[in-house]
Design a protein around this motif. Structure first.
Motif, PDB file in Angstrom:
ATOM      1  N   ALA A  12      31.553  62.332  14.409  1.00  0.00           N
ATOM      2  CA  ALA A  12      31.110  62.490  12.955  1.00  0.00           C
ATOM      3  C   ALA A  12      31.015  60.953  12.300  1.00  0.00           C
ATOM      4  O   ALA A  12      30.125  60.995  11.481  1.00  0.00           O
ATOM      5  N   ARG A  49      25.034  64.811   9.668  1.00  0.00           N
ATOM      6  CA  ARG A  49      26.290  65.270  10.037  1.00  0.00           C
ATOM      7  C   ARG A  49      26.353  66.711  10.557  1.00  0.00           C
ATOM      8  O   ARG A  49      27.230  66.739  11.648  1.00  0.00           O
ATOM      9  N   THR A  53      27.723  67.904  14.326  1.00  0.00           N
ATOM     10  CA  THR A  53      28.494  69.043  14.766  1.00  0.00           C
ATOM     11  C   THR A  53      28.061  70.140  15.569  1.00  0.00           C
ATOM     12  O   THR A  53      28.810  70.457  16.384  1.00  0.00           O
TER      13      THR A  53
END
Length: 167
Positions: A12, A49, A53
Motif C-alpha cells: 500500500a 490503492r 489491495t
C-alpha cells in the motif's frame, strides 16, 4: 558498485510512487495518440490503492525508488488480465519490462490458477507490441478503449507455451 533492480509485490505504501511513475511513463503513449486523457494519466491515487489491495501488483525497485510496475488480475473465466506495465524511461530497453511481465504471469498462474493471459496495447505502440510478441502473445482482436484509443488485444495460453517449449 551499482544496485540491482529487485522485483517484488507492491505494498500500500508503494501506491503513490506507482501513480507518479505511471504518469511519467505514459506521457509518450499520450503523445503518440494525441490524447492526454488515457486511463493511466487520469487514474486517481485511491484507485491505485484499490488495485494494490485487490490485485497482484508488482514493482521493480532500484534501492527505495519504484522504477517499474505491472498489475495482474483474473476475469470471471479465470483468464489472467495484465495491465499498466511501465518502466522508468531511463531504464527501458534492459529487459525490465519482460521481467515484470513474467512476474505477473507467474503469480497469476500460481496464486489465481490462470492458464491463459490477456493484455492490450495501443495499435501504434510498436515497442510494447514487440515486447508482447517476444513473450509469446498473439493478437486475437481489437477494441476501442473508453478514451477512444484503438487497442490490439493479445493472448497467451500457458499450455501452448509449454508445448512449444518442449517441442
Amino acid at each position: 558498485m551499482g544496485m540491482s533492480v529487485i522485483i517484488s509485490a507492491a505494498t500500500a505504501e508503494d501506491a503513490e510512487q506507482i501513480l507518479k511513475l505511471q504518469y511519467l511513463c505514459f506521457q509518450g503513449e499520450a503523445e503518440l495518440y494525441g490524447n492526454y486523457r488515457i486511463d493511466p494519466l487520469v487514474q486517481t491515487l485511491d484507485s491505485v490503492r484499490d488495485e494494490v489491495t485487490a490485485n497482484l501488483v508488482f514493482v521493480a525497485r532500484l534501492g527505495d525508488e519504484v522504477v517499474g510496475s505491472v498489475r495482474g488480475s483474473t476475469d470471471p473465466d479465470g483468464t489472467g488480465e495484465i495491465g499498466k506495465l511501465c518502466v522508468h524511461p531511463r531504464l527501458q530497453g534492459h529487459g525490465l519490462g519482460a521481467r515484470l511481465l513474467n512476474a505477473a504471469e507467474s503469480a497469476l498462474a500460481d496464486q489465481r490458477s490462470a492458464t491463459r493471459f490477456r493484455l492490450h496495447a495501443g495499435h501504434r505502440s510498436e515497442t510494447n507490441l514487440r515486447l508482447y510478441r517476444r513473450a509469446g502473445y498473439a493478437p486475437v482482436g481489437s477494441a476501442t478503449g473508453q478514451d477512444g484509443v484503438r487497442l490490439i488485444l493479445l493472448e497467451k495460453d500457458l499450455a501452448e507455451q509449454a508445448y512449444v517449449a518442449s517441442a
